[in-house]
Design an enzyme around this catalytic site. Sequence first.
Site, PDB file in Angstrom:
ATOM      1  N   SER A  42       0.824  -1.208   0.000  1.00  0.00           N
ATOM      2  CA  SER A  42       0.000   0.000   0.000  1.00  0.00           C
ATOM      3  C   SER A  42       0.861   1.261   0.000  1.00  0.00           C
ATOM      4  O   SER A  42       1.932   1.300   0.608  1.00  0.00           O
ATOM      5  CB  SER A  42      -0.884  -0.012   1.253  1.00  0.00           C
ATOM      6  OG  SER A  42      -1.371   1.284   1.521  1.00  0.00           O
ATOM      7  N   TYR A  55      -2.340   5.620  -4.470  1.00  0.00           N
ATOM      8  CA  TYR A  55      -3.525   6.480  -4.331  1.00  0.00           C
ATOM      9  C   TYR A  55      -3.280   7.724  -5.184  1.00  0.00           C
ATOM     10  O   TYR A  55      -2.147   8.225  -5.233  1.00  0.00           O
ATOM     11  CB  TYR A  55      -3.714   6.914  -2.876  1.00  0.00           C
ATOM     12  CG  TYR A  55      -4.446   5.920  -2.011  1.00  0.00           C
ATOM     13  CD1 TYR A  55      -5.745   5.515  -2.321  1.00  0.00           C
ATOM     14  CD2 TYR A  55      -3.849   5.389  -0.867  1.00  0.00           C
ATOM     15  CE1 TYR A  55      -6.419   4.609  -1.516  1.00  0.00           C
ATOM     16  CE2 TYR A  55      -4.534   4.480  -0.059  1.00  0.00           C
ATOM     17  CZ  TYR A  55      -5.811   4.100  -0.396  1.00  0.00           C
ATOM     18  OH  TYR A  55      -6.497   3.208   0.393  1.00  0.00           O
ATOM     19  N   THR A  64      -5.867   2.745  -6.790  1.00  0.00           N
ATOM     20  CA  THR A  64      -7.115   2.589  -6.027  1.00  0.00           C
ATOM     21  C   THR A  64      -7.981   3.829  -6.228  1.00  0.00           C
ATOM     22  O   THR A  64      -7.544   4.951  -5.950  1.00  0.00           O
ATOM     23  CB  THR A  64      -6.808   2.372  -4.536  1.00  0.00           C
ATOM     24  OG1 THR A  64      -6.051   1.168  -4.413  1.00  0.00           O
ATOM     25  CG2 THR A  64      -8.083   2.248  -3.715  1.00  0.00           C
ATOM     26  N   LYS A  79      -8.266  -0.608  -8.984  1.00  0.00           N
ATOM     27  CA  LYS A  79      -8.907  -1.245  -7.819  1.00  0.00           C
ATOM     28  C   LYS A  79     -10.038  -0.374  -7.282  1.00  0.00           C
ATOM     29  O   LYS A  79      -9.846   0.825  -7.050  1.00  0.00           O
ATOM     30  CB  LYS A  79      -7.869  -1.468  -6.716  1.00  0.00           C
ATOM     31  CG  LYS A  79      -8.417  -2.040  -5.412  1.00  0.00           C
ATOM     32  CD  LYS A  79      -7.284  -2.411  -4.475  1.00  0.00           C
ATOM     33  CE  LYS A  79      -7.789  -3.050  -3.189  1.00  0.00           C
ATOM     34  NZ  LYS A  79      -8.317  -2.076  -2.229  1.00  0.00           N
ATOM     35  N   HIS A 135     -13.521  -1.911  -1.136  1.00  0.00           N
ATOM     36  CA  HIS A 135     -12.546  -1.538  -0.112  1.00  0.00           C
ATOM     37  C   HIS A 135     -12.857  -2.238   1.225  1.00  0.00           C
ATOM     38  O   HIS A 135     -12.710  -1.666   2.303  1.00  0.00           O
ATOM     39  CB  HIS A 135     -12.541  -0.020   0.073  1.00  0.00           C
ATOM     40  CG  HIS A 135     -11.179   0.564   0.375  1.00  0.00           C
ATOM     41  ND1 HIS A 135     -10.419   1.208  -0.563  1.00  0.00           N
ATOM     42  CD2 HIS A 135     -10.447   0.605   1.519  1.00  0.00           C
ATOM     43  CE1 HIS A 135      -9.289   1.636  -0.015  1.00  0.00           C
ATOM     44  NE2 HIS A 135      -9.289   1.270   1.256  1.00  0.00           N
TER      45      HIS A 135
HETATM   46  C1  FNR Z   1      -7.399  -1.674   3.502  1.00  0.00           C
HETATM   47  N1  FNR Z   1      -7.607  -1.577   2.131  1.00  0.00           N
HETATM   48  C2  FNR Z   1      -6.786  -0.760   1.377  1.00  0.00           C
HETATM   49  N2  FNR Z   1      -6.923  -0.726   0.023  1.00  0.00           N
HETATM   50  C3  FNR Z   1      -6.093   0.027  -0.734  1.00  0.00           C
HETATM   51  O1  FNR Z   1      -6.231   0.030  -1.959  1.00  0.00           O
HETATM   52  N3  FNR Z   1      -5.110   0.777  -0.145  1.00  0.00           N
HETATM   53  C4  FNR Z   1      -4.918   0.795   1.197  1.00  0.00           C
HETATM   54  O2  FNR Z   1      -4.017   1.456   1.694  1.00  0.00           O
HETATM   55  C5  FNR Z   1      -5.791   0.026   1.999  1.00  0.00           C
HETATM   56  N4  FNR Z   1      -5.661   0.012   3.352  1.00  0.00           N
HETATM   57  C6  FNR Z   1      -6.414  -0.856   4.114  1.00  0.00           C
HETATM   58  C7  FNR Z   1      -6.166  -0.953   5.486  1.00  0.00           C
HETATM   59  C8  FNR Z   1      -6.893  -1.864   6.254  1.00  0.00           C
HETATM   60  C9  FNR Z   1      -6.617  -1.965   7.717  1.00  0.00           C
HETATM   61  C10 FNR Z   1      -7.860  -2.689   5.647  1.00  0.00           C
HETATM   62  C11 FNR Z   1      -8.623  -3.722   6.440  1.00  0.00           C
HETATM   63  C12 FNR Z   1      -8.103  -2.586   4.298  1.00  0.00           C
HETATM   64  C13 FNR Z   1      -8.629  -2.419   1.474  1.00  0.00           C
HETATM   65  C14 FNR Z   1      -8.025  -3.757   1.089  1.00  0.00           C
HETATM   66  O3  FNR Z   1      -7.045  -3.633   0.098  1.00  0.00           O
HETATM   67  C15 FNR Z   1      -9.096  -4.722   0.541  1.00  0.00           C
HETATM   68  O4  FNR Z   1      -9.815  -4.106  -0.497  1.00  0.00           O
HETATM   69  C16 FNR Z   1     -10.076  -5.217   1.604  1.00  0.00           C
HETATM   70  O5  FNR Z   1      -9.484  -5.294   2.864  1.00  0.00           O
HETATM   71  C17 FNR Z   1     -10.574  -6.592   1.169  1.00  0.00           C
HETATM   72  O6  FNR Z   1     -11.490  -7.070   2.036  1.00  0.00           O
HETATM   73  P1  FNR Z   1     -11.188  -8.184   3.186  1.00  0.00           P
HETATM   74  O7  FNR Z   1     -10.395  -9.329   2.574  1.00  0.00           O
HETATM   75  O8  FNR Z   1     -10.441  -7.468   4.245  1.00  0.00           O
HETATM   76  O9  FNR Z   1     -12.559  -8.577   3.566  1.00  0.00           O
END
Ligand code: FNR
Length: 416
Positions: free
Chosen positions: A111, A134, A160, A256, A280
Amino acid sequence: MVDLLARTFNVDDFESLARKVLPRPVFDFYAGGAEDERTLRANRQAFEVMGLAPRVLVDVSAPNTQVELLGAGVSMPVVVAPMGAVGFGCRKGDEAIAAAAAAAGIPYILSSTATASIETIASVSSGRKWFQLYPLKRADLMWRLVDRARAAGFEALVITVDVPVGGKRERDLHNDFAMPFRFTARNLSAFAMRPKWAAGMLMQGVPVMENLKELAPEGSKAAGLASSVGAGFDCGFTWQHLAELRRRWHGPLLVKGVLHPSDAAQAKALGCDGVIVSNHGGRQLDSGVSALSCLADIVDQVGSGMEVYMDGGVRRGSDIVKALARGAKGVLMGRPLLFGACVAGQPGAERVLAILKDELLRTLQLCGVAELAAISSELVQQPCTSSSQASSTTHHHHLLNRHFAIASRDTTHTQA
Ligand code: FNR
């Protein structure tokens, strides 16, 4: 530690264990979603209502879970989802998860808001690495991140697009868990209940979003960093900007956070290599549709020539099979790996992936599937549609009415 891991049998076990090691505000930040958490729940429900219709008498002595993603082989169609702020729950958690992914033979997405730098992750993982970007108002900084990712051997870029603004995460508001992170009277008691965690914070300092330090007014100082990060996201980023990114990044590019077939088609028309169907993890738009329910329409729309991934709520090997049956090339998994790392570092994240792989293999065998390419939409039963739900509700009411009719007749008899 070994004993603890040996007593974990599914990935949700790690969520229960993480609840015990993390302070409530940190656990809630990881586990929670936006507003009423409808979308968070919908992601799971979509898998739960979908049934598998297995075939039998197939030689399933050695199913093959390997597949090619973005032109190279992986051990199973799973990718580690990008996650920011991992270091708040686990020191060197980003490194642990990246190393676990490499050991398991699956790609890892770093990330932009990770608590480890691009270069650090490159040094701890010899596996496949993709970088998540981002859209940033500071275009110069965004392009520098892209250059650094390229130089460090990250093969693909994931942009994203579902965070034009931050979602409203009410657990964080209740817990006083804010960025910049700070101890307040309200949250202090929660942190004090996890003294080991609190001592680590006090002694080692608050983790920093290593790749976005330049957004902080004063170098890497934690105070002010995250809020500057949020303010630094570019909510004016549009298809024109995506087209520019496509021109400047020559490797594979994935978008994404797509949920609409027309958006997927537009990404394809711009020459993107894939989309990740995602809300997300329910952390952004609440009441947004589940990722799984959008998948088939998007796959139909873009056809071949673009890889379609999904994430949100993947917790079982059978979930992977369901996503593939709906046309996904692969799935991303987020929270369980984070919880695995919080509970037991790299071995914890490795255990999560091992459980998932075991379940995937077992599900394939029980479904009479010898290779992933044999998975088709015939394997999944349509989830209950609203009309069948409506008719089952009507049926239920009918049964209830009959029951009450008989009961009241009985009562009349007794009274008589
Ligand atoms: C995320 N997610 C996320 N997505 C992204 O594109 N950049 C990011 O920095 C983050 N940061 C992030 C932090 C935390 C703590 C979580 C839980 C999630 C979203 C992540 O990539 C993903 O889309 C979801 O977490 C998928 O769902 P599940 O597997 O957690 O149910």
